[in-house]
Each structure stands twice: as structure tokens, then as C-alpha cells.
Design a protein around this motif. Structure first.
Motif, PDB file in Angstrom:
ATOM      1  N   PRO A 355       1.420   9.537  -3.070  1.00 48.32           N
ATOM      2  CA  PRO A 355       1.343   9.879  -2.050  1.00 48.32           C
ATOM      3  C   PRO A 355       0.271   9.400  -1.285  1.00 48.32           C
ATOM      4  O   PRO A 355      -0.339   9.906  -0.243  1.00 48.32           O
ATOM      5  CB  PRO A 355       1.692  11.133  -1.549  1.00 48.32           C
ATOM      6  CG  PRO A 355       0.887  12.134  -2.524  1.00 48.32           C
ATOM      7  CD  PRO A 355       1.001  10.552  -3.765  1.00 48.32           C
ATOM      8  N   CYS A 356       0.226   7.937  -1.397  1.00 46.35           N
ATOM      9  CA  CYS A 356      -1.267   7.378  -0.499  1.00 46.35           C
ATOM     10  C   CYS A 356      -0.202   6.324   0.692  1.00 46.35           C
ATOM     11  O   CYS A 356       0.528   5.901   0.796  1.00 46.35           O
ATOM     12  CB  CYS A 356      -1.485   6.188  -2.068  1.00 46.35           C
ATOM     13  SG  CYS A 356      -2.856   5.163  -1.136  1.00 46.35           S
ATOM     14  N   ASN A 357      -1.262   7.295   1.600  1.00 48.45           N
ATOM     15  CA  ASN A 357      -0.880   6.071   2.430  1.00 48.45           C
ATOM     16  C   ASN A 357      -1.898   4.725   3.183  1.00 48.45           C
ATOM     17  O   ASN A 357      -2.184   4.506   3.917  1.00 48.45           O
ATOM     18  CB  ASN A 357      -1.042   6.569   3.685  1.00 48.45           C
ATOM     19  CG  ASN A 357      -2.403   7.973   3.738  1.00 48.45           C
ATOM     20  OD1 ASN A 357      -3.440   7.259   3.541  1.00 48.45           O
ATOM     21  ND2 ASN A 357      -2.436   9.076   4.800  1.00 48.45           N
ATOM     22  N   ASP A 358      -3.009   4.165   2.293  1.00 49.88           N
ATOM     23  CA  ASP A 358      -3.037   3.252   1.866  1.00 49.88           C
ATOM     24  C   ASP A 358      -4.412   3.496   3.045  1.00 49.88           C
ATOM     25  O   ASP A 358      -5.084   2.457   3.729  1.00 49.88           O
ATOM     26  CB  ASP A 358      -2.099   2.010   2.330  1.00 49.88           C
ATOM     27  CG  ASP A 358      -2.778   1.354   1.970  1.00 49.88           C
ATOM     28  OD1 ASP A 358      -4.406   0.544   1.198  1.00 49.88           O
ATOM     29  OD2 ASP A 358      -3.103  -0.218   2.766  1.00 49.88           O
ATOM     30  N   CYS A 359      -5.260   4.670   3.063  1.00 51.34           N
ATOM     31  CA  CYS A 359      -6.030   4.786   4.162  1.00 51.34           C
ATOM     32  C   CYS A 359      -7.303   4.271   3.363  1.00 51.34           C
ATOM     33  O   CYS A 359      -8.832   3.501   4.698  1.00 51.34           O
ATOM     34  CB  CYS A 359      -6.666   6.102   4.409  1.00 51.34           C
ATOM     35  SG  CYS A 359      -7.543   7.138   3.292  1.00 51.34           S
ATOM     36  N   LYS A 360      -7.466   3.928   2.050  1.00 52.42           N
ATOM     37  CA  LYS A 360      -9.048   3.193   1.956  1.00 52.42           C
ATOM     38  C   LYS A 360      -9.651   4.015   1.898  1.00 52.42           C
ATOM     39  O   LYS A 360     -10.699   3.353   1.224  1.00 52.42           O
ATOM     40  CB  LYS A 360      -9.090   1.790   2.688  1.00 52.42           C
ATOM     41  CG  LYS A 360      -8.309   0.451   1.903  1.00 52.42           C
ATOM     42  CD  LYS A 360      -7.900  -0.825   2.562  1.00 52.42           C
ATOM     43  CE  LYS A 360      -7.167  -1.560   2.489  1.00 52.42           C
ATOM     44  NZ  LYS A 360      -5.733  -1.558   2.526  1.00 52.42           N
ATOM     45  N   TYR A 361      -9.980   5.369   2.004  1.00 51.51           N
ATOM     46  CA  TYR A 361     -11.040   5.680   2.364  1.00 51.51           C
ATOM     47  C   TYR A 361     -11.603   6.145   1.302  1.00 51.51           C
ATOM     48  O   TYR A 361     -12.792   6.346   1.126  1.00 51.51           O
ATOM     49  CB  TYR A 361     -11.099   7.649   2.876  1.00 51.51           C
ATOM     50  CG  TYR A 361     -10.901   7.777   4.531  1.00 51.51           C
ATOM     51  CD1 TYR A 361     -10.962   6.622   4.748  1.00 51.51           C
ATOM     52  CD2 TYR A 361     -10.589   9.151   5.399  1.00 51.51           C
ATOM     53  CE1 TYR A 361     -10.136   6.069   6.241  1.00 51.51           C
ATOM     54  CE2 TYR A 361      -9.962   8.841   6.021  1.00 51.51           C
ATOM     55  CZ  TYR A 361      -9.915   7.375   6.664  1.00 51.51           C
ATOM     56  OH  TYR A 361      -9.860   7.699   8.051  1.00 51.51           O
ATOM     57  N   LYS A 429     -13.302  12.016  -1.581  1.00 58.88           N
ATOM     58  CA  LYS A 429     -12.533  11.284  -0.702  1.00 58.88           C
ATOM     59  C   LYS A 429     -11.595  11.307   0.235  1.00 58.88           C
ATOM     60  O   LYS A 429     -11.352  10.694   1.566  1.00 58.88           O
ATOM     61  CB  LYS A 429     -13.665  10.069  -0.970  1.00 58.88           C
ATOM     62  CG  LYS A 429     -15.117   9.916  -0.944  1.00 58.88           C
ATOM     63  CD  LYS A 429     -15.111   8.443  -1.262  1.00 58.88           C
ATOM     64  CE  LYS A 429     -16.515   8.055  -1.749  1.00 58.88           C
ATOM     65  NZ  LYS A 429     -17.065   6.854  -2.441  1.00 58.88           N
ATOM     66  N   CYS A 430     -10.342  11.547  -0.750  1.00 59.35           N
ATOM     67  CA  CYS A 430      -8.840  10.689  -0.584  1.00 59.35           C
ATOM     68  C   CYS A 430      -8.479  12.171   0.625  1.00 59.35           C
ATOM     69  O   CYS A 430      -8.292  13.245   0.051  1.00 59.35           O
ATOM     70  CB  CYS A 430      -8.417  11.585  -1.520  1.00 59.35           C
ATOM     71  SG  CYS A 430      -6.604  11.368  -1.049  1.00 59.35           S
ATOM     72  N   PRO A 431      -7.710  11.621   1.586  1.00 59.46           N
ATOM     73  CA  PRO A 431      -7.516  12.836   2.527  1.00 59.46           C
ATOM     74  C   PRO A 431      -5.935  13.744   2.280  1.00 59.46           C
ATOM     75  O   PRO A 431      -5.682  14.407   2.503  1.00 59.46           O
ATOM     76  CB  PRO A 431      -7.719  12.178   3.895  1.00 59.46           C
ATOM     77  CG  PRO A 431      -7.659  11.093   3.702  1.00 59.46           C
ATOM     78  CD  PRO A 431      -8.138  11.025   2.336  1.00 59.46           C
TER      79      PRO A 431
HETATM   80  S1  SF4 Z   1      -8.302   8.200   0.096  1.00 63.00           S
HETATM   81 FE1  SF4 Z   1      -7.554   6.553  -1.864  1.00 63.00          FE
HETATM   82  S2  SF4 Z   1      -5.543   6.956  -2.730  1.00 63.00           S
HETATM   83 FE2  SF4 Z   1      -6.292   8.504  -0.849  1.00 63.00          FE
HETATM   84  S3  SF4 Z   1      -4.341   7.831   0.577  1.00 63.00           S
HETATM   85 FE3  SF4 Z   1      -5.957   6.951   1.384  1.00 63.00          FE
HETATM   86  S4  SF4 Z   1      -6.148   4.811  -0.061  1.00 63.00           S
HETATM   87 FE4  SF4 Z   1      -4.632   6.182  -1.526  1.00 63.00          FE
END
Ligand code: SF4
Ligand code: SF4
Length: 456
Positions: A355-361, A429-431
Motif C-alpha cells: 500500500p505505497c502511495n509513492d509519497c517518497k517520505y 517515516k512512512c505515513p
Molecule cells: S513513505 Fe515510502 S513506502 Fe511509505 S508510502 Fe511513502 S513512498 Fe511508500
């Protein structure tokens, strides 16, 4: 109250059956082929908000995914020319809300967004940004103040229309450290009083108990708006992917019942709802061939009353143009459409995507792992049906080849899952609270099995 009942009582009562009650033949007749910017601007769905002079466009620009180019020094910077073109087009077609953060695009989003917007009158757009004071190094009073003041400089403005406490909810202790102990929330409330910030709210990722806690603070701080993760999958299934999340149905329902305007993030789940499994794409196309796959997700969010704006990170002109066709004008979903999407969501939950939404956090990883790149590739293969659980399946060999060649093409072999040392630094770090090292192990195990079987 279940969702159908809620929509029938809430949505239909609020907007009238003529909107959500439109029948299929009505919808067919209203095909949107509008390309005239002036007409789009006139047709753009928008809402009045508080004392703001202009209505706020229901489609907001999420400025976290600007197109990037090489900076000539081995790094990446926003492609300013492309950003200018996108923002010019958005403004001329009626989008007037631009949402950014000091951490988007590697810290360069505020500056790039403002460079484009400052070519237009300040009164023609609304600026939204956040106090993204994550991590102990940013949470002190001094560091948070620096971040706050820097946003004004980067955005070239002396007031901010929408200001958010960024991503609170996963741990109350973090909220306490980032906003209470350092006095930042009291400071921001005062900044609102004197007009530096016009509206103050928070963006939320977390469980129901924590959400209820923040709602209990409404009386004290008066949240002007709240930014939530909402889309047709998270409506009922957010907790299935992440036990520490809250279903959007609850978040939206609570905010609506309290009369707090809702802004929406992740209407497309980081692009995942634009790249759904093939059999489901066919189902959507059968229902309305005029509509893109993504348009269903946007219209789901936009059809709910009380939603002030749906933020979408539109990286390329075709994303912007597709979205404009959905919002200018908006053709709300029918109750039957909403039920249909819930059936799609239910089926989607059976696919084993990450369930990764590619937020890149989560990046940069200190060991260089391309976490979102790996998850994107894996999810793409799941959606295309290239992940076959049964090695006896006749399609297995083809699928195996597709997975392996695509993996090397899309993720540098030095940054693949096998290089993860399981240090765990990315987890917090992953929301979405994905157990990143665990998922990487799972994908690595899968890739290794395929390689072994292929004799590679
Ligand atoms: S923090 Fe990384 S693994 Fe988590 S949703 Fe964002 S890109 Fe995907
Ligand atoms: S657990 Fe793996 S992916 Fe996460 S930070 Fe450590 S090495 Fe990088």
C-alpha cells in the motif's frame, strides 16, 4: 449509519437528487469536450469559504510531484519551465489553490511553485503550506520558527491562506513535541489572529483514537479545515492495509458532522487508482467509456459535500487536462456509481499490492535503496497480472520474465531490495505505516526465486 444511507441522507439532502441522481443517459449527453480555458474557468466547480473573496476551486494543485530534471551536479531540481506552463494553464482554467510543503520535491517545491505563481497577481491564487517539522532536529522552537519564516520567503508572500500542522496523528507524543512543548501551536494561533495565516488546520494520518483526540481540541484551537486521506479504497478499507489508519468514511463523516471543511489528499492513492488491475479497468470502461480510470477516483471525492478541495499532484500536462475535464464542470457520481466503486474497491483489496502511495517520505535511505521504485514495480506487476502464485500456471514463465526484466530496467540493481540491511530507519517515516524492510524482504525473496528458476 452505513455508507449508502449516509450518502442518501447526507449527500442527496445537501446537493439535491438532480446532481447525484443523474441517470446514465443524462451523463452520456453531458460528455465534456470543453477545451476553451475561459469556459473551463467559468465551469470550474468551486466553493465559497469563510471570508475569502474568491471561491476556492474544488480541484486543488498538490505541488509535491513537480517534474524534475538533472541539476548538472548529480542531483535533481524542478523543471521550472514545465512548472510555469502547468501553473499558467491551471490558473487560466480556474484552479486557484496551490498546496505545497517545505519538504516536497526534496525541499524545492515552495520555491518552484512561487517562482511560477509570482508571475500572476497574488489575489488570483490561494497558497497552502505546512509546518513539516519532522524529526528531532526540526522540532525545536528555533528550528520550527526557521521553517515557518522560511516558507514566507520561499513563497514570496506576507500571508498564507491555508497553513497545516503536517501529518499529525500517528503518535500523540510526536504532536506534543512538534507543536505543544515548543509553543508552536500557540504561536500559529496568534499568527492567525494577526492575519499572517488566514486559516489553520492539520493534515492527518493515524488511528481513530488519535483523530478523536484532535477533534476534541477543536474547541480550544478552532481548526478551520482538515486535510485527510480519502479515496474510494480508503473509504472503507484503510484499516485493512494499516491497522493504525482510519477509514475515510469515519474521518469525513466526523468532520462533516462538526461542520469543518475537508481537504482531500491522495484521491488517487499516489497514482495507484490510475493503475488498477486490468480486469477492473475493463469494468470501469464498460460502465462509462468516456471516463479515464483516474476520473472515477477524483469524482468520488469531489461528489461529497463539505469537501472544499481535492488536491492532486499533477506532474504532466495530460494529468492536468484530464483532471480539468472532470472538474470543469464536475459531473457528480450517482449513488449507484458510488456503490459500483465500492464493489471495485472490495475486489482490489484481494490483490497483494504494497500500500505505497509513492509519497517518497522514506527516502533517501542511508543505504540507497529505491524503496518507492521497488514497490511501484512490484505493484505494477501485480496489477498487470504478472505475479502468478502458481508455477504450474502456463503464464508463469512469461510473467517471470516480465517481472525480472522490468525490475532491472526500473530499479538500479545497486538499489534493489536485496541491498536492504534492515536497519529500520525508514519505518517511522512512512505515513502508511508499511513495514518497509519486511515488504522488501518479501519482494526480494520473490525476485530471488524467479532468478533461481530462470537459472540467472
Ligand atoms: S513513505 Fe515510502 S513506502 Fe511509505 S508510502 Fe511513502 S513512498 Fe511508500
Ligand atoms: S530498512 Fe532497508 S530500506 Fe529501510 S532505511 Fe534501512 S536499509 Fe534503507
Amino acid at each position: 449509519m452505513d455508507r449508502r444511507e449516509f450518502i442518501e441522507k447526507g449527500v442527496l439532502a445537501a446537493v439535491g437528487t438532480t446532481l447525484l441522481g443523474a441517470c446514465a443517459s443524462d451523463r452520456q449527453a453531458k460528455s465534456n469536450t470543453q477545451t476553451d480555458p475561459a469556459k473551463m474557468k467559468q465551469d470550474m466547480a468551486s466553493h465559497s469559504f469563510d471570508s475569502l473573496e474568491e471561491k476556492v476551486s474544488l480541484l486543488g494543485y498538490g505541488c509535491m510531484r513537480w517534474p524534475m530534471i538533472d541539476d548538472g551536479k548529480g542531483g535533481q531540481i524542478p523543471d521550472q519551465e514545465a512548472v510555469n506552463d502547468l501553473i499558467d494553464k491551471a490558473l487560466v482554467c480556474g484552479i486557484n489553490l496551490f498546496d505545497t510543503s517545505p519538504m516536497y520535491n526534496g525541499g524545492l517545491s515552495e520555491k518552484a511553485t512561487a517562482a511560477a505563481l509570482s508571475r500572476h497577481p497574488r489575489s488570483s491564487y490561494y497558497l497552502s503550506t505546512k509546518l513539516s517539522n519532522f524529526g528531532p532536529e526540526n522540532a525545536s522552537r528555533e528550528a520550527s520558527m526557521r521553517m515557518y519564516e522560511n516558507s514566507f520567503r520561499q513563497l514570496q508572500t506576507d500571508y498564507i491562506d491555508f497553513y497545516f500542522l503536517h501529518s499529525i496523528g500517528s503518535r500523540i507524543e510526536d504532536f506534543q513535541t512538534r507543536y505543544i512543548d515548543n509553543g508552536m501551536l500557540d504561536f500559529l494561533v496568534e499568527q492567525r489572529r494577526i492575519g499572517k495565516i488566514r486559516h489553520l488546520g492539520f493534515s492527518f494520518h493515524g488511528n481513530k483514537k488519535n483523530f478523536d483526540y484532535f477533534m476534541s481540541l477543536h474547541e480550544k484551537y478552532h481548526w478551520d479545515m482538515v486535510l485527510i486521506q480519502m479515496n474510494y479504497v480508503d473509504w472503507k478499507y484503510a484499516t485493512l492495509n494499516n491497522k493504525n489508519a482510519t477509514n475515510a468514511e469515519y474521518l469525513y463523516g466526523t468532520l462533516s458532522s462538526m461542520g469543518i471543511p475537508v481537504l482531500i489528499m491522495e484521491p488517487l492513492l499516489g497514482g495507484r487508482l490510475a493503475k488498477i488491475p486490468e480486469p477492473l479497468v475493463h469494468k470501469l470502461q464498460e460502465r462509462d467509456p468516456r471516463r479515464s480510470v483516474a476520473s472515477w477516483a477524483f469524482r468520488f471525492c469531489a461528489s461529497h459535500p463539505g469537501v472544499l478541495s481535492v488536491l492532486s499532484g499533477m506532474t504532466y500536462m495530460e494529468h492536468l487536462e484530464d483532471n480539468l475535464s472532470n472538474f470543469a464542470p464536475l459531473e457528480p457520481l450517482t449513488v449507484e456509481d458510488v456503490d459500483f466503486l465500492q464493489d471495485i474497491a472490495k475486489i482490489m483489496m484481494e490483490y497483494p499490492v504494497v500500500p505505497c502511495n509513492d509519497c517518497k517520505y522514506c527516502i533517501p535511505c542511508p543505504y540507497g535503496i529505491d524503496i518507492p521504485g521497488i514497490f511501484n514495480h512490484y505493484n505494477k506487476c501485480v496489477n498487470e497480472g504478472s505475479i502468478e502464485p502458481d508455477s504450474q500456471d502456463p503464464a508463469y514463465r512469461k510473467a517471470r520474465r516480465r517481472f525480472l526484466s522490468g525490475y532491472d530496467a526500473s530499479v538500479d540493481p545497486l538499489r534493489q531490495a536485496d541491498k536492504c540491511i534492515h536497519c529500520g530507519q525508514c519505518i517511522e517515516k512512512c505515513p502508511q505505516e508499511i513495514d518497509i524492510p519486511h515488504e522488501l524482504s518479501r519482494i526480494d525473496h520473490y525476485a530471488e526465486t524467479l532468478r533461481r528458476e530462470s537459472g540467472l
